[in-house]
Design an enzyme around this catalytic site. Sequence first.
Site, short mmCIF file in Angstrom:
data_model
loop_
_atom_site.label_atom_id
_atom_site.label_comp_id
_atom_site.label_asym_id
_atom_site.label_seq_id
_atom_site.Cartn_x
_atom_site.Cartn_y
_atom_site.Cartn_z
N SER A 89 0.81 -1.22 0.00
CA SER A 89 0.00 0.00 0.00
C SER A 89 0.85 1.27 0.00
O SER A 89 0.46 2.28 -0.60
CB SER A 89 -0.92 0.02 1.22
N GLU A 272 -10.74 6.39 2.10
CA GLU A 272 -10.26 5.01 1.93
C GLU A 272 -11.15 4.02 2.66
O GLU A 272 -11.38 4.15 3.86
CB GLU A 272 -8.83 4.85 2.45
N HIS A 281 -6.39 -10.45 4.05
CA HIS A 281 -5.25 -11.08 4.73
C HIS A 281 -5.71 -12.16 5.71
O HIS A 281 -4.97 -13.12 5.97
CB HIS A 281 -4.44 -10.02 5.49
#
Length: 312
Positions: A89, A272, A281
């Site tokens: 990221s 975001e 994940h």
Amino acid sequence: MMKRVCICILLQLFLVSIFAQQECRKSVRPVKNVIFMVSDGTSTSLLSIARWYQYYNGGTNSGSDKLNIDPYLCGLVNTYCSNAPVPDSAPAMSAYMTGIPARKGNISVYPLPDALQDLYPTNTALALSPAVTVMEAAKIEKGKATGVAITCEFPHATPAACASHYYDRGEYKYIAPQMAYNNLDVVFGGGYDEVTAGMKDYFNKTGVKYIKEDINGFRSFSGDEKVWALFSPSRMPYDIDRKSIHPSLAEMTDKAITKLDKSQEGFFLMVEGSRVDMAAHSNDPIGMITEFLAFDKAVGVALDYAKKNGET
């Protein structure tokens, strides 16, 4: 004769194309505001499964296989590290914000050279120096208000790459104060454990309204001062686990736009959906889907504003 016919047909198609372009061409108003929206760790396959999850399950858009984002999907971007094909990221968002590929873990700094693996030409003289971001440029060059609305802790890689500079994304003790001293007008999200005594002192001296884990204070805020509202010690809970003390990303987006819209020079807002990637994940498909749908609601809020505003 065949050549003449072909030439005539091509000429007619060319003229029709020109007239069609002129007919469809519309005047474009100047862009005053920018809302940059990111759903971290989102693949095209997640878009598909989110549509059908929405279609088959209850909710405001139940029965619809369309997302708010769908009419605006128009392509893919190839983003990479300066020395590797797949970025995390930090260099990915740094590239969006600065236009410069960076190394793994870098937050909006020029990359160190890696002679054997560099995919991008690097300059040794600039290595690890700050690379100005488009958000910083909007404030410095154009006088625009700036802000972030996120569901992670505020110094996390994506928001950090908008308004700080460091070579290691994990060093919040250096990143968090930079974001405070960058004088953002709005910061909504998580991470109040990263707010230092020095930052609080700076907020007091510069008239920043700091709201900590207070949903009512957040909702009632209507002042003109800069405002930070943080609702969790670190990242915010997944939307599926969200309680009444936590605003949704859509609500934070709406509040941020309402506040930033007061700026006569316009604004730059980054929103975001931070936790899609975290659910991925953890191999949590329902978490991924519901986080993305929460982000898509925020997209709907932003688009509704942009359509009414006409300069966004």
